[in-house]
Design an enzyme around this catalytic site. Sequence first.
Site, PDB file in Angstrom:
ATOM      1  N   GLU A 148       0.861  -1.185   0.000  1.00  0.00           N
ATOM      2  CA  GLU A 148       0.000   0.000   0.000  1.00  0.00           C
ATOM      3  C   GLU A 148       0.890   1.225   0.000  1.00  0.00           C
ATOM      4  O   GLU A 148       1.964   1.237   0.623  1.00  0.00           O
ATOM      5  CB  GLU A 148      -0.906   0.032   1.237  1.00  0.00           C
ATOM      6  CG  GLU A 148      -1.664   1.368   1.312  1.00  0.00           C
ATOM      7  CD  GLU A 148      -2.791   1.392   2.318  1.00  0.00           C
ATOM      8  OE1 GLU A 148      -2.738   0.635   3.294  1.00  0.00           O
ATOM      9  OE2 GLU A 148      -3.724   2.192   2.118  1.00  0.00           O
ATOM     10  N   GLU A 198     -11.350  -2.934   3.758  1.00  0.00           N
ATOM     11  CA  GLU A 198     -12.046  -2.971   5.036  1.00  0.00           C
ATOM     12  C   GLU A 198     -13.448  -2.346   5.008  1.00  0.00           C
ATOM     13  O   GLU A 198     -13.684  -1.300   5.594  1.00  0.00           O
ATOM     14  CB  GLU A 198     -11.186  -2.258   6.066  1.00  0.00           C
ATOM     15  CG  GLU A 198      -9.900  -2.985   6.341  1.00  0.00           C
ATOM     16  CD  GLU A 198      -9.052  -2.331   7.412  1.00  0.00           C
ATOM     17  OE1 GLU A 198      -9.235  -1.136   7.681  1.00  0.00           O
ATOM     18  OE2 GLU A 198      -8.200  -3.033   7.972  1.00  0.00           O
TER      19      GLU A 198
HETATM   20  O1  AHR Z   1      -1.987  -1.002   6.558  1.00  0.00           O
HETATM   21  C1  AHR Z   1      -2.509   0.196   7.000  1.00  0.00           C
HETATM   22  C2  AHR Z   1      -4.020   0.228   6.950  1.00  0.00           C
HETATM   23  O2  AHR Z   1      -4.552  -0.664   7.858  1.00  0.00           O
HETATM   24  C3  AHR Z   1      -4.637  -0.206   5.653  1.00  0.00           C
HETATM   25  O3  AHR Z   1      -4.695   0.820   4.761  1.00  0.00           O
HETATM   26  C4  AHR Z   1      -6.019  -0.622   6.041  1.00  0.00           C
HETATM   27  O4  AHR Z   1      -6.535  -1.592   5.192  1.00  0.00           O
HETATM   28  C5  AHR Z   1      -5.855  -1.034   7.471  1.00  0.00           C
HETATM   29  O5  AHR Z   1      -6.749  -0.378   8.276  1.00  0.00           O
END
Ligand code: AHR
Length: 680
Positions: free
Chosen positions: A56, A387
């Site tokens: 990410e 999520e």
């Molecule tokens: O990894 C950091 C964050 O944690 C991600 O963006 C999310 O999916 C989770 O809440």
Amino acid sequence: MNPKHILMFCGIGILQCFNAPMFHLSTASAADQVITVNAKKPGAVIQPTMYGIFFEDINYAADGGLYGELLINRSFEFPNPYTGWDISGKVSLQDDGPFERNPHYVRLAPSGHRDKHTMIENHGFFGIGVKGGEEYRLSLWARVPDGGSSKLWIDLVDNATMDEDQKLGNAGVEISGKEWKKYSVVIKPRRTFAKAHLRVWGDSKVTTDVEHISLFPVNTYKGHENGMRADVAKALEDLHPGVFRFPGGCIVEGTDLATRYQWKNTVGPVENRPLNENRWHYTFTQRYFPNYFQSYGLGFFEYFQLSEEIGAEPLPVLNVGMACQFQNGDDAHAACTKEGLQQFIDDCIDLIDFANGDPATNKWAKLRAEMGHPAPFNLKFLGIGNEQWEKPYFDRLAIIAPEVRKAHPEIKIIGTSGPNAEDDHFFNGWKAMRELKADLVDEHYYRDIQWYKKSMNRYSDRKFYTKDGPRVFAGEWACHDRGKKYNHAGASIYEAAFMTNIERNADLVHMATYAPLFSHVEGWQWRPDLIWYDNLSTARTASYYVQQLYSLNPGTNVLPTTISIAGGQPAANPVPEGEDGLFASAVIDQKKGEIIVKVINTLGNALSAQINITGLSKKQLAALPATAEVTSLNCADYDAENQPGRPEVISPVTTSVPLTAGSILATIPAKTFALYKVKL
Ligand code: AHR
């Protein structure tokens, strides 16, 4: 009884306790515990996707991290168009440039005075890291609006030096004609410096227009011009990940739908990919990074290409028509109406075509071919929604998933059980994913050591995780603990122990990815993370080595493994809820012909264990070598952490141990992950 029970029973210090006669029960074995691995009947297949990575763009993971671009705001498209730039002389911003989605560029005009210089200077991401003697490719688009030719000077500089000349390296570029053209030149800095700046000087007599000013190391990962930083990508390659999830995380959702990650904006010529804000620049006011945007230079083509080059199955996650529920609750304005979902359905189907389609018949596949990859990327999995939770999510997935299935029944669809691993959202999520027949369910658990101690049996619970139905994708997880360091060796040992549960339940768990993956030491919002870097070097954490020990030694099938304490009484594997102890799992690699036993001691003292491999034929037993290989990662120094630019303080060490008739008498030091490899 496990050693923890004995400790509690003794009620005295560890050393005293271990000297106490009671610990040495009358036994047939010289060891404290006996680990029995049954090699006769290999069990569940371990999926090739089992140990993977989660990417990410958080902590400057893309721009300023994995992505090799060294200049910030290269197209002058940030809300403040001069973010990251100092300007002097006669610089003006124009907005009718050659790239329609990035229309801004700068006009460098003669200042009108011999000693005034028109110049722009880029700060990079926390400076520009350059290595002495290596080559850096500067490219830019330019024209001479009045016709004729001009000369630009490019200087890589050390602003803080006491030298007479700040230049670390420089080059000149001749610009000619009224048409926009791409120019490039290679600069070789004479010494290493982590915090360089890049200056572009205008011609003193002629006006020159300049756009998309870019600087990459020539030596990117696999040498791509729009490539990845070599040392950072190599850290991924060395993990041999089975699956590569991208592009997140919460940035898939966006703080609002307008700022969600949109893959279609990330493909095609890099100069024309529009800027997007990065939600991590403002999410935490105590770690605020107003210059954190997404250039999309690292886009979906590059993700697929990287997956292929590091040998991982690509796993894109797309938006389900909803912005982040953490940031918006179930506010209807933050979600697309059900009637408006067609674009999200199209995004899914077009992405599968972009990855796998035939360039002769599909426009997205044609684009892939034009970008340099006519062959398909062989996409097999698609996540829909990060999520998300409850009805707003379930209703939208119920519309999108069947359409995707109709168009591409071959693709496995991954749904989510929300951000928590045990709350109502989680249970409702699983129920809905079963009803919607998701192929896998993405579970997240960033939790502390106490949670991990209690969860060592999580995937053995077959009342909840039934034989049929979706399989588990442990899509974001990490053991967190006190002190908030880059990473804790002391917490990593619980990750290693927890993974025995993942491995033993390989029929259920098909993918697991630690998160987050990357972090820049000067730009983090979230920790711990798996890999850290500064502008010049990379550090692999204790958690990285835990992942790597699993991913390099996944095996092909699970072998039933039990632990009994000396004297023959069975002991739980893993130990009872909430306790430290000895954890084990074993696999066979039928292709390589080896048995791999992973043993983790989370106690604060050493344990001895006799590892017996049973079920081998007489012929196999006779052919066994005299030694087995053992690789140990010792996490006893609780706060040990590897940091960029410093010598490693924690890493695995490989030696050998005697192997006698299929048995190993092992001593596992306190807080140690020991991996035994027996060649058949
Ligand atoms: O990894 C950091 C964050 O944690 C991600 O963006 C999310 O999916 C989770 O809440």
